[in-house]
Design a protein around this motif. Structure first.
Motif, PDB file in Angstrom:
ATOM      1  N   GLY A 102       0.795  -1.215   0.000  1.00 43.48           N
ATOM      2  CA  GLY A 102       0.000   0.000   0.000  1.00 43.48           C
ATOM      3  C   GLY A 102       0.830   1.269   0.000  1.00 43.48           C
ATOM      4  N   ARG A 103       0.215   2.331   0.463  1.00 49.79           N
ATOM      5  CA  ARG A 103       0.881   3.633   0.530  1.00 49.79           C
ATOM      6  C   ARG A 103       1.847   3.671   1.706  1.00 49.79           C
ATOM      7  N   PHE A 104       2.843   4.516   1.584  1.00 49.63           N
ATOM      8  CA  PHE A 104       3.748   4.700   2.712  1.00 49.63           C
ATOM      9  C   PHE A 104       3.027   5.462   3.812  1.00 49.63           C
ATOM     10  N   LYS A 105       3.465   5.257   5.046  1.00 42.63           N
ATOM     11  CA  LYS A 105       2.912   5.976   6.197  1.00 42.63           C
ATOM     12  C   LYS A 105       3.744   7.247   6.401  1.00 42.63           C
ATOM     13  N   CYS A 106       3.096   8.295   6.832  1.00 42.43           N
ATOM     14  CA  CYS A 106       3.784   9.574   6.993  1.00 42.43           C
ATOM     15  C   CYS A 106       3.250  10.311   8.211  1.00 42.43           C
ATOM     16  N   SER A 107       4.170  10.766   9.070  1.00 44.74           N
ATOM     17  CA  SER A 107       3.808  11.569  10.244  1.00 44.74           C
ATOM     18  C   SER A 107       4.632  12.846  10.244  1.00 44.74           C
ATOM     19  N   VAL A 108       3.970  13.962  10.425  1.00 48.52           N
ATOM     20  CA  VAL A 108       4.674  15.242  10.532  1.00 48.52           C
ATOM     21  C   VAL A 108       5.373  15.284  11.886  1.00 48.52           C
ATOM     22  N   VAL A 109       6.626  15.705  11.886  1.00 48.19           N
ATOM     23  CA  VAL A 109       7.414  15.836  13.108  1.00 48.19           C
ATOM     24  C   VAL A 109       7.412  17.324  13.457  1.00 48.19           C
ATOM     25  N   ASP A 110       6.674  17.681  14.508  1.00 50.36           N
ATOM     26  CA  ASP A 110       6.409  19.090  14.742  1.00 50.36           C
ATOM     27  C   ASP A 110       7.167  19.736  15.901  1.00 50.36           C
ATOM     28  N   THR A 111       8.005  18.983  16.602  1.00 51.36           N
ATOM     29  CA  THR A 111       8.815  19.589  17.664  1.00 51.36           C
ATOM     30  C   THR A 111      10.242  19.054  17.579  1.00 51.36           C
ATOM     31  N   ASP A 112      11.163  19.788  18.157  1.00 52.73           N
ATOM     32  CA  ASP A 112      12.562  19.342  18.187  1.00 52.73           C
ATOM     33  C   ASP A 112      12.711  18.057  18.992  1.00 52.73           C
ATOM     34  N   GLU A 113      11.976  17.944  20.084  1.00 53.07           N
ATOM     35  CA  GLU A 113      12.046  16.738  20.913  1.00 53.07           C
ATOM     36  C   GLU A 113      11.584  15.516  20.133  1.00 53.07           C
ATOM     37  N   TYR A 114      10.500  15.688  19.388  1.00 55.34           N
ATOM     38  CA  TYR A 114       9.967  14.592  18.573  1.00 55.34           C
ATOM     39  C   TYR A 114      10.956  14.230  17.459  1.00 55.34           C
ATOM     40  N   LEU A 115      11.589  15.236  16.850  1.00 55.12           N
ATOM     41  CA  LEU A 115      12.571  14.967  15.792  1.00 55.12           C
ATOM     42  C   LEU A 115      13.735  14.152  16.331  1.00 55.12           C
ATOM     43  N   LEU A 116      14.274  14.526  17.471  1.00 50.76           N
ATOM     44  CA  LEU A 116      15.380  13.775  18.055  1.00 50.76           C
ATOM     45  C   LEU A 116      14.949  12.347  18.381  1.00 50.76           C
ATOM     46  N   ALA A 117      13.783  12.203  18.991  1.00 50.68           N
ATOM     47  CA  ALA A 117      13.268  10.868  19.319  1.00 50.68           C
ATOM     48  C   ALA A 117      13.045  10.046  18.052  1.00 50.68           C
ATOM     49  N   CYS A 118      12.541  10.686  17.015  1.00 49.34           N
ATOM     50  CA  CYS A 118      12.263   9.993  15.757  1.00 49.34           C
ATOM     51  C   CYS A 118      13.558   9.515  15.085  1.00 49.34           C
ATOM     52  N   MET A 119      14.570  10.387  15.040  1.00 48.83           N
ATOM     53  CA  MET A 119      15.842   9.998  14.425  1.00 48.83           C
ATOM     54  C   MET A 119      16.493   8.857  15.199  1.00 48.83           C
ATOM     55  N   ARG A 120      16.434   8.923  16.521  1.00 50.50           N
ATOM     56  CA  ARG A 120      16.990   7.843  17.334  1.00 50.50           C
ATOM     57  C   ARG A 120      16.198   6.550  17.125  1.00 50.50           C
ATOM     58  N   TYR A 121      14.881   6.671  17.024  1.00 52.92           N
ATOM     59  CA  TYR A 121      14.042   5.494  16.751  1.00 52.92           C
ATOM     60  C   TYR A 121      14.455   4.836  15.441  1.00 52.92           C
ATOM     61  N   VAL A 122      14.644   5.647  14.418  1.00 52.46           N
ATOM     62  CA  VAL A 122      15.036   5.130  13.105  1.00 52.46           C
ATOM     63  C   VAL A 122      16.393   4.437  13.195  1.00 52.46           C
ATOM     64  N   ASP A 123      17.371   5.084  13.817  1.00 49.96           N
ATOM     65  CA  ASP A 123      18.715   4.509  13.891  1.00 49.96           C
ATOM     66  C   ASP A 123      18.798   3.291  14.808  1.00 49.96           C
ATOM     67  N   LEU A 124      17.910   3.184  15.783  1.00 51.00           N
ATOM     68  CA  LEU A 124      17.915   2.037  16.708  1.00 51.00           C
ATOM     69  C   LEU A 124      17.033   0.885  16.235  1.00 51.00           C
ATOM     70  N   ASN A 125      16.378   1.033  15.100  1.00 51.44           N
ATOM     71  CA  ASN A 125      15.474   0.002  14.606  1.00 51.44           C
ATOM     72  C   ASN A 125      16.127  -1.378  14.489  1.00 51.44           C
ATOM     73  N   PRO A 126      17.350  -1.492  13.961  1.00 48.15           N
ATOM     74  CA  PRO A 126      17.976  -2.817  13.869  1.00 48.15           C
ATOM     75  C   PRO A 126      18.270  -3.436  15.234  1.00 48.15           C
ATOM     76  N   VAL A 127      18.538  -2.611  16.237  1.00 48.04           N
ATOM     77  CA  VAL A 127      18.790  -3.123  17.592  1.00 48.04           C
ATOM     78  C   VAL A 127      17.495  -3.680  18.165  1.00 48.04           C
ATOM     79  N   ARG A 128      16.407  -2.903  18.044  1.00 50.03           N
ATOM     80  CA  ARG A 128      15.113  -3.366  18.551  1.00 50.03           C
ATOM     81  C   ARG A 128      14.631  -4.623  17.838  1.00 50.03           C
ATOM     82  N   ALA A 129      15.008  -4.781  16.570  1.00 46.92           N
ATOM     83  CA  ALA A 129      14.607  -5.956  15.802  1.00 46.92           C
ATOM     84  C   ALA A 129      15.485  -7.175  16.106  1.00 46.92           C
ATOM     85  N   GLY A 130      16.534  -6.978  16.918  1.00 48.04           N
ATOM     86  CA  GLY A 130      17.411  -8.091  17.278  1.00 48.04           C
ATOM     87  C   GLY A 130      18.427  -8.453  16.214  1.00 48.04           C
TER      88      GLY A 130
END
Length: 179
Positions: A102-130
């Motif tokens: 289907g279509r890609f999912k998209c969320s607007v990142v509207d604060t600096d705190e959310y942006l930092l959390a989002c970038m860390r989430y993206v970079d830590l994805n392989p760790v969380r996936a084991g």
């Protein structure tokens, strides 16, 4: 029923997630990842979209993108990158049909705190996936560039500096440690 239009705001980061059809593998060989990244680099320039973070997992993609001038640039970029990857995989596997779910999912990142959390989430994805114990051990994410471990040929120099980590230190080395 018509699909609801997405909200894209120029100058704001957006977290993009796109999954393989039926959660099947999209990337198998290193060449698959490299092909996707080459297309991402090409179209980020064409559509004037900043890339702040990325992670290519076996069956899905995470991107943090910011359209500089036109919000619809994200849709155009994703359409082109996704279509090229689908044609590439279909040609390799001598198949036809959809690669993406289907279509890609998209969320607007509207604060600096959310942006930092989002970038860390993206970079830590392989760790969380084991897949690995430390994000630096995974080749297919922006983590290495964020912490200053760039390949010798500089092939990931296309990653754009984000507005949050710029304020995390007086110099690049301090910012990399803080991230």
């Amino acid at each position: 029923m018509a699909r609801r239009p997405r909200v894209f705001i120029p100058g704001y980061p957006h977290h993009i997630v796109q999954r393989g059809h039926n959660r099947n593998a999209v990337f198998v060989e290193p060449a698959d990842y490299e092909y996707y990244l080459a297309n991402l680099v090409e179209f980020k320039a064409e559509y004037d979209v900043a890339v702040y973070a990325w992670c290519l997992m076996t069956n899905h993609v995470h991107l943090v993108l910011s359209p500089r001038t036109h919000g619809h640039a994200i849709s155009a970029l994703m359409r082109r990158v996704s279509a090229r990857q689908a044609r590439y995989v279909n040609r390799l596997e001598t198949r036809s049909g959809t690669l993406w779910e289907g279509r890609f999912k998209c969320s607007v990142v509207d604060t600096d705190e959310y942006l930092l959390a989002c970038m860390r989430y993206v970079d830590l994805n392989p760790v969380r996936a084991g897949i690995c114990r430390h994000p630096g051990a995974y080749l297919w994410s922006s983590y290495a560039r964020k912490v200053g471990r760039v390949s010798a040929d500089g092939d990931d120099a296309w990653l754009d500096p984000d507005p949050v980590t710029k304020g995390m230190g007086d110099n690049e080395s301090a910012r990399q440690r803080a991230y």
